[in-house]
Design a protein around this motif. Structure first.
Motif, PDB file in Angstrom:
ATOM      1  N   ARG A 167      59.901  51.864  46.008  1.00 36.92           N
ATOM      2  CA  ARG A 167      60.049  51.813  47.470  1.00 36.92           C
ATOM      3  C   ARG A 167      61.115  52.790  47.943  1.00 36.92           C
ATOM      4  O   ARG A 167      60.935  53.504  48.942  1.00 36.92           O
ATOM      5  N   GLN A 168      62.237  52.843  47.239  1.00 29.91           N
ATOM      6  CA  GLN A 168      63.307  53.767  47.608  1.00 29.91           C
ATOM      7  C   GLN A 168      62.860  55.222  47.469  1.00 29.91           C
ATOM      8  O   GLN A 168      63.207  56.072  48.295  1.00 29.91           O
ATOM      9  N   THR A 169      62.073  55.484  46.439  1.00 34.22           N
ATOM     10  CA  THR A 169      61.601  56.850  46.186  1.00 34.22           C
ATOM     11  C   THR A 169      60.743  57.365  47.336  1.00 34.22           C
ATOM     12  O   THR A 169      60.846  58.540  47.723  1.00 34.22           O
ATOM     13  N   PHE A 170      59.910  56.493  47.891  1.00 29.33           N
ATOM     14  CA  PHE A 170      58.966  56.914  48.924  1.00 29.33           C
ATOM     15  C   PHE A 170      59.306  56.372  50.309  1.00 29.33           C
ATOM     16  O   PHE A 170      58.443  56.298  51.179  1.00 29.33           O
ATOM     17  N   GLU A 171      60.566  56.018  50.533  1.00 29.88           N
ATOM     18  CA  GLU A 171      60.938  55.427  51.820  1.00 29.88           C
ATOM     19  C   GLU A 171      60.774  56.413  52.981  1.00 29.88           C
ATOM     20  O   GLU A 171      60.599  55.990  54.133  1.00 29.88           O
ATOM     21  N   GLU A 172      60.817  57.708  52.695  1.00 35.10           N
ATOM     22  CA  GLU A 172      60.604  58.696  53.762  1.00 35.10           C
ATOM     23  C   GLU A 172      59.127  59.007  53.952  1.00 35.10           C
ATOM     24  O   GLU A 172      58.744  59.695  54.897  1.00 35.10           O
ATOM     25  N   GLN A 173      58.286  58.507  53.058  1.00 35.90           N
ATOM     26  CA  GLN A 173      56.841  58.737  53.118  1.00 35.90           C
ATOM     27  C   GLN A 173      56.236  57.612  53.958  1.00 35.90           C
ATOM     28  O   GLN A 173      55.839  56.574  53.449  1.00 35.90           O
ATOM     29  N   LYS A 174      56.178  57.812  55.259  1.00 32.08           N
ATOM     30  CA  LYS A 174      55.845  56.733  56.182  1.00 32.08           C
ATOM     31  C   LYS A 174      54.407  56.241  56.064  1.00 32.08           C
ATOM     32  O   LYS A 174      54.059  55.184  56.588  1.00 32.08           O
TER      33      LYS A 174
END
Length: 242
Positions: A167-174
């Protein structure tokens, strides 16, 4: 995220929590693809669901994971939600067991390593979607083990740690949501050897998942697990204020 018009793959979807999730999400207007190891059980589940697709295979086996991932990408390219529900658990006593390490290897492979690999195979596909999600079915066992299932809790704790990092890895991937569901004891055949008849119905897990998806609630405690999650949230809040 939207809760209708999705194409959803559910591992271990032929019984228990997985089948309950399939029924709930199908009723909301989603296309459902379920997976199961047993061809007989898969056919029975498909008969209950009616308009659904089944893919037989054992996701704890690398060759099956690769085959199923390729089948999803090639034959069902609209798939945009993956529910990692298939799991393994052994009830036994550490005082009596002579093969605890073998049981732990099976549990860890099914509940942790296989999920990491399957997600890895499908992440490039999911990231291309306008809206997508990975849902990992975790457990109240994240908060502590029990001697009746002595090596199971560690696998779910590992899954929780991985899910948090993902989740942290892709938190900017909305366009990609990473969800984790924490059921307590559930009344299924899977949990029958640890008193599953005293647990909540699997439909309650499906209902809570649906609400979580609808509200973009990435951590979804269910039933008794809400007590643990609430206590931790309260403690973290006090630490933040200190």
């Amino acid at each position: 995220m939207r809760t209708t018009g999705n194409t959803i793959f559910i591992s271990g979807g032929s019984a228990g929590i997985g089948l309950a999730i399939a029924k709930k999400l199908q009723a909301a207007g989603n296309k459902i693809i379920i997976n199961g190891r047993s061809e007989e059980r898969l056919k029975k589940a498909l008969a209950e669901l009616g308009d659904a697709i089944g893919i037989q295979g054992d996701l704890s086996v690398e060759a099956d994971r690769i085959r199923i991932a390729e089948e999803l990408k090639n034959n069902y390219p609209d798939v945009n939600i993956i529910v990692n529900n298939a799991g393994a658990a052994f009830g036994y006593s550490l005082a009596e067991a002579t093969n605890a390490h073998e049981k732990a290897l099976i549990e860890m492979n099914t509940n942790y390593f296989a999920i990491i690999h399957f997600d890895e195979l499908l992440l490039p596909h999911l990231l291309q979607k306008t809206e997508a999600a990975i849902v990992n079915i975790s457990s109240i066992a994240v908060y502590g083990s029990h001697k009746a299932i002595p090596t199971y809790g560690a696998t779910k704790a590992a899954l929780h740690s991985y899910t948090t990092a993902l989740r942290q890895t892709f938190e900017e991937q909305k366009n990609l949501g990473i969800f984790e569901v924490y059921p307590p004891l559930v009344n299924t055949e899977f949990s029958s050897y640890i008193g599953g008849e005293n647990g909540i119905p699997p439909s309650e897990v499906a209902d809570e998942l649906f609400i979580g998806l609808e509200n973009n609630q990435f951590d979804i405690p269910v039933g008794q697990t809400k007590i643990y999650a609430g206590a931790i949230a309260e403690a973290m809040g006090k630490l933040t204020q200190a």
